[in-house]
Design a protein around this motif. Sequence first.
Motif, short mmCIF file in Angstrom:
data_model
loop_
_atom_site.label_atom_id
_atom_site.label_comp_id
_atom_site.label_asym_id
_atom_site.label_seq_id
_atom_site.Cartn_x
_atom_site.Cartn_y
_atom_site.Cartn_z
N ASP A 281 -26.04 -13.34 15.63
CA ASP A 281 -24.81 -14.12 15.47
C ASP A 281 -23.58 -13.38 15.25
OD1 ASP A 281 -25.96 -16.48 16.06
OD2 ASP A 281 -26.04 -17.38 13.98
N GLN A 282 -22.23 -13.79 15.57
CA GLN A 282 -21.39 -13.28 15.21
C GLN A 282 -20.59 -13.74 13.86
OE1 GLN A 282 -18.95 -11.09 18.18
NE2 GLN A 282 -20.90 -10.30 17.90
N ILE A 283 -19.98 -12.89 13.28
CA ILE A 283 -19.26 -13.34 11.97
C ILE A 283 -17.95 -12.55 11.78
CG2 ILE A 283 -20.40 -11.81 10.47
CD1 ILE A 283 -20.83 -14.08 8.47
N GLY A 284 -17.10 -13.29 11.22
CA GLY A 284 -15.76 -12.70 10.96
C GLY A 284 -15.95 -11.69 9.91
N LYS A 285 -15.35 -10.41 10.32
CA LYS A 285 -15.45 -8.99 9.47
C LYS A 285 -14.34 -8.92 8.29
CE LYS A 285 -19.58 -7.77 11.05
NZ LYS A 285 -20.77 -7.52 10.35
N ARG A 286 -13.16 -9.09 8.88
CA ARG A 286 -12.07 -9.05 8.17
C ARG A 286 -11.04 -10.13 8.55
NH1 ARG A 286 -10.75 -2.54 8.44
NH2 ARG A 286 -9.00 -3.48 7.22
N GLY A 287 -9.93 -10.02 7.71
CA GLY A 287 -8.76 -10.57 8.14
C GLY A 287 -9.16 -12.30 8.19
N THR A 498 -2.91 -18.00 0.49
CA THR A 498 -4.29 -18.30 1.05
C THR A 498 -5.00 -17.00 1.39
OG1 THR A 498 -3.39 -20.20 2.17
CG2 THR A 498 -5.47 -19.24 3.07
N TYR A 499 -4.21 -16.35 1.95
CA TYR A 499 -4.95 -14.79 2.26
C TYR A 499 -4.56 -14.01 0.87
CZ TYR A 499 -5.82 -10.55 5.08
OH TYR A 499 -6.42 -9.52 5.79
N PRO A 500 -5.87 -13.29 0.54
CA PRO A 500 -5.92 -12.53 -0.97
C PRO A 500 -5.10 -11.41 -0.81
CG PRO A 500 -7.93 -12.40 0.37
CD PRO A 500 -7.25 -13.37 1.43
N LEU A 501 -4.00 -11.28 -1.79
CA LEU A 501 -3.22 -10.15 -1.75
C LEU A 501 -3.30 -9.79 -3.24
CD1 LEU A 501 0.18 -11.36 0.08
CD2 LEU A 501 -1.74 -10.19 0.90
N ARG A 502 -3.12 -8.53 -3.50
CA ARG A 502 -3.23 -8.17 -4.92
C ARG A 502 -2.13 -8.67 -5.73
NH1 ARG A 502 -3.10 -1.80 -7.53
NH2 ARG A 502 -2.80 -2.79 -9.67
N ALA A 503 -2.39 -8.99 -6.75
CA ALA A 503 -1.46 -9.86 -7.86
C ALA A 503 -0.34 -9.00 -8.10
CB ALA A 503 -2.02 -10.34 -9.05
N PRO A 504 0.98 -9.62 -8.33
CA PRO A 504 1.91 -8.61 -8.58
C PRO A 504 1.93 -8.40 -10.30
CG PRO A 504 2.60 -11.13 -8.31
CD PRO A 504 1.31 -10.88 -7.58
N GLN A 505 2.19 -7.10 -10.41
CA GLN A 505 2.03 -6.78 -11.77
C GLN A 505 3.11 -6.46 -12.57
OE1 GLN A 505 -1.01 -3.51 -12.64
NE2 GLN A 505 0.62 -2.16 -13.31
N LEU A 506 3.09 -6.97 -14.20
CA LEU A 506 4.28 -6.43 -14.50
C LEU A 506 4.18 -5.13 -15.32
CD1 LEU A 506 6.80 -7.52 -16.43
CD2 LEU A 506 5.38 -8.30 -18.08
N SER A 507 3.14 -4.78 -15.88
CA SER A 507 2.81 -3.45 -16.53
C SER A 507 1.23 -3.48 -16.28
CB SER A 507 3.20 -3.15 -17.55
OG SER A 507 2.67 -3.96 -18.68
N ASN A 508 0.54 -2.15 -16.72
CA ASN A 508 -0.68 -1.94 -16.87
C ASN A 508 -1.29 -2.83 -17.80
OD1 ASN A 508 -0.40 -0.01 -14.94
ND2 ASN A 508 -0.55 1.60 -16.38
N SER A 509 -0.66 -3.02 -19.04
CA SER A 509 -1.22 -3.96 -20.09
C SER A 509 -0.61 -5.37 -20.31
CB SER A 509 -0.75 -3.20 -21.60
OG SER A 509 0.91 -3.42 -21.68
N GLY A 510 0.30 -5.70 -19.27
CA GLY A 510 0.81 -7.00 -19.33
C GLY A 510 2.05 -7.18 -20.03
N GLN A 511 2.44 -6.07 -21.10
CA GLN A 511 3.44 -5.90 -21.87
C GLN A 511 4.35 -5.00 -21.72
OE1 GLN A 511 3.23 -8.53 -24.38
NE2 GLN A 511 1.28 -9.23 -23.54
N LEU A 512 5.74 -5.21 -22.45
CA LEU A 512 6.50 -4.26 -22.08
C LEU A 512 6.76 -3.57 -23.51
CD1 LEU A 512 9.29 -5.95 -19.77
CD2 LEU A 512 7.66 -4.35 -19.16
N GLU A 513 5.79 -2.92 -24.02
CA GLU A 513 5.61 -2.29 -25.20
C GLU A 513 6.58 -1.24 -25.94
OE1 GLU A 513 2.14 -0.53 -22.83
OE2 GLU A 513 2.92 -2.60 -23.15
N SER A 514 7.32 -0.74 -24.85
CA SER A 514 8.12 0.41 -25.44
C SER A 514 9.61 0.22 -24.64
CB SER A 514 7.44 1.65 -25.10
OG SER A 514 7.66 2.02 -23.64
N ASP A 515 10.68 0.63 -25.43
CA ASP A 515 11.90 0.80 -24.65
C ASP A 515 11.90 1.35 -23.41
OD1 ASP A 515 12.96 -0.84 -26.63
OD2 ASP A 515 13.87 0.79 -27.72
N ILE A 516 11.15 2.75 -23.03
CA ILE A 516 11.30 3.31 -22.24
C ILE A 516 10.81 2.77 -21.06
CG2 ILE A 516 10.41 5.53 -20.81
CD1 ILE A 516 10.82 7.00 -23.56
N LEU A 517 9.52 1.95 -21.45
CA LEU A 517 8.90 1.15 -20.15
C LEU A 517 9.50 -0.09 -19.72
CD1 LEU A 517 6.53 0.59 -18.34
CD2 LEU A 517 5.46 -0.70 -20.23
#
Length: 664
Positions: A281-287, A498-517
């Motif tokens: 059988d054929q099956i969808g591979k991507r997209g 509907t199409y899975p995209l990488r979620a938008p990220q605020l920071s690696n930790s999810g916080q803005l824990e320093s003034d420089i960041l």
Amino acid sequence: MKQLPIIFILFSVMLLSSCGGPEAPEDRFAAYANAWSKGDVEEMYTYFTKETKQNMDRKTFVERYEKLMNDLQMDPSSIELPEEGDVQNDNEKTARLPFSVKMSTLAGDISFEKEAVMKLEETEDGNEWYIDWDPSYFLPELEEGDKVRIQTLEGERGRIFDRDGNSLAMNGTAVQIGAKAGEIDDKGKQQVAEVLDLSMEEVNKQLSQSWVQEGYFVPLKTVASTEEALVKKATAIPGAAASSKAVRVYPYGESAAHLTGYVGDINAEELKENKGYKEGDQIGKRGLEQLFEKKLKEKDGVQIFIDKEKQEPVIIAKTNPKNGQDVQVTINAELQKLLYGEMKGKAGTASAVNPKTGEVLAALSSPSFNPNEFTLGMTGERYAQLQDNPLQPLLNRFAAAYSPGSTIKPITAAVAMKTGKLDPAAGKEIEGTKWKKDASWGNYSVTRVTPSRDPVTLESAFVASDNIYFAMSALDTGAEQMKKGLESFGFGEKFPFTYPLRAPQLSNSGQLESDILLADTGYGQGEVLTSMTHLASAYGAFLNEGNMMKPILLLNEKPSVWKKELVTEEQAAIIQKGLRGVVEKGTAKAANVEGMKISGKTGTAEIKAEQGTTGKENGLFVAYNANQPDFIIALLVEDAEKQGGSKLAVEKTGNFFLKWKGYK
């Protein structure tokens, strides 16, 4: 007639066998029916007359009818047997018993009525009734010499259309070029191998498969139906031939490959994970092919028929095929094709989103591959070329998230203005090209390209893309308010597409824990990440009364607001004016297309391990035509440090708008 449960049949047989004389013919037939219902073909044979057995020996009968029961997936679920009054005796040695059968098969139920002829024959233990059996007891209208055939009735996979009805994925045909076994000599094999770019080893391997018999057509290579010259050249070789083959066709090829994906033969792992599929059988591979597999998948039908030598075939069971559902998406295939063409093979990605509806009109990744190569049968060598290509054409970039660089500045401004921490008309006094908050930052500082003599306003900060201005604005807003503001634009949560995209990220930790960041985040460096579809959607708030629409992929999906009241009407007007200034007199002059009011923001995101080092740069541009804001484009070019950073993204976007103006 009555339908006797198997337990009653067995009891009846056991009871009568204990009495003197032969069993009643109806009870002997009940025993036969019981063996049939259990699929015990060998036992069925024991109830046949001597004449029947002379016409077909036990081994032949068992092999043939066991195979038929297995192949047809036959299950006699209901056998209605005669009652005592239904039995007709022609004489003392012949009886006739009417019965009916209902059985399930792979092609559906088969029902038929039949009159069994029973004959009393002498045995070593006395007289006993036997069935004067013929093949019509097994299947209706089946006679000696007939052949039972199973035919697959192929359904069609659902098609994929763009918003205007253009085919993104359709069902078409290709040409199989091959050889006729036994009719092609070594010279012909060598010629075919050369024409089809195959080795003699590959040709011989195909021709020596276990199923191949003399005269059989053996496929060697599948090519597009448009390759007429190749087909003509190959079939001119003695012993070579061609046949048509149904294949999936992708008319927009490379421009939409990562979006559409492709289909291929199901593998062992996929067989385990997907019920209702079988090998081959054929099956969808991507997209989209993979994403909407359950909708698109067809269900083949099947029919069982009796092939008679001098009569028309007799269909005895049939299940019609069921075509897969068509899928229509919001993509504008022509817009996508034009936009992809402007990438000219450069590594990058782009997305186009309607700010009023959230409809995604384009989602592309560059460079790409031709999905038709996969459906025609890609060689291992060709696949290795794609894998080893340093530009990674198999990588789906529009599903990835990138640092937005300065394209985040309008969002930073929106957050800061809404919290009341930024007065767009008030100027910030900034000296030189480097700035840091205080000594606590050590050697770290924020830099900008050019110094300013006058106080920097929001509008002039947009035009000059002033990193220091937006770093200051983020610090003035504060970590907590900046975090909440960016989250209100969808950063830090799953992107509802509907199409899975990488979620938008605020920071690696999810916080803005320093003034420089916090400061770095304000001008799009830091650890903030976004996909181009999310970035284009976020800009939609500036053109849609402060509302950011939920991104839509399916055309029949109702538009809805994802994030509301992100900016006021007045704040949106200020941002729009600044974005127009970027194109008129700022960093995006190359996109100032005559007759169009292109507005947007450039961005250069430097990917490096730490400050003071040199890293690769991605160039970005988010833009729209203010005169007719049907869509917002977010475009990114990778490794643009030697090509002017964002300038290349601006040029490509400007060229697109110019051509789109002519196309429209």
